[in-house]
Write an enzyme that holds these catalytic residues in place. Structure first.
Site: not given
Ligand code: AMP
Length: 125
Positions: A39, A105, A110
């Site tokens: 992450d 988000e 995932h």
């Molecule tokens: P959620 O959709 O709430 O489960 O969280 C999405 C996760 O993706 C968050 O913890 C972000 O920090 C992570 N995230 C967003 N963009 C990236 C990226 N480019 N590479 C790795 N992690 C990411």
């Protein structure tokens, strides 16, 4: 903005772009069914995201439309990463945020894999 899991899959989401290799990620595992990477904003000493490679927004979508091979492959990949990261004995936590109330988000299914310290209560507040 929160993900609406009832909308069709949108392949411009950031994890779709990582899966296609269009943007970088700190990859830790990949096979035919899953990709795992760190992450970008870790909330624990180990914070890895594990994705099925197919185009699924939510857990319920994956459960309904995923093939037996995709579902088994994804579940096995999560376990493989947990073992490979040395998390089996100290323990770890899996979390999948789905939709608005879940705080999702990124609109590609995932699982968050957290570990590396005692993780405290399951939910804050
Ligand atoms: P959620 O959709 O709430 O489960 O969280 C999405 C996760 O993706 C968050 O913890 C972000 O920090 C992570 N995230 C967003 N963009 C990236 C990226 N480019 N590479 C790795 N992690 C990411």
């Amino acid at each position: 903005m929160a993900v609406d899991p009832t909308l069709p899959y949108d392949d411009t989401n950031i994890f779709a772009r990582i899966l296609r290799g269009e943007i970088p990620a700190k990859r830790v595992y990949e096979d035919d069914f899953a990709l795992a990477f760190h992450d970008i904003a870790p909330r624990a000493p180990v914070h890895i995201l594990v994705l099925p490679k197919g185009s699924y927004v939510s857990w319920d979508d994956f459960a309904a439309r995923g093939s037996e091979a995709e579902i088994a492959g994804f579940v096995r990949a999560v376990g493989h990463v947990a073992r490979e990261q040395g998390l089996v004995t100290p323990g770890y936590r899996l979390l999948a945020n789905i939709g608005s109330d879940g705080g999702q988000e990124v609109a590609h299914l995932h699982v968050h894999l957290f570990g590396g310290r005692p993780l405290g209560p399951m939910l804050a507040g």
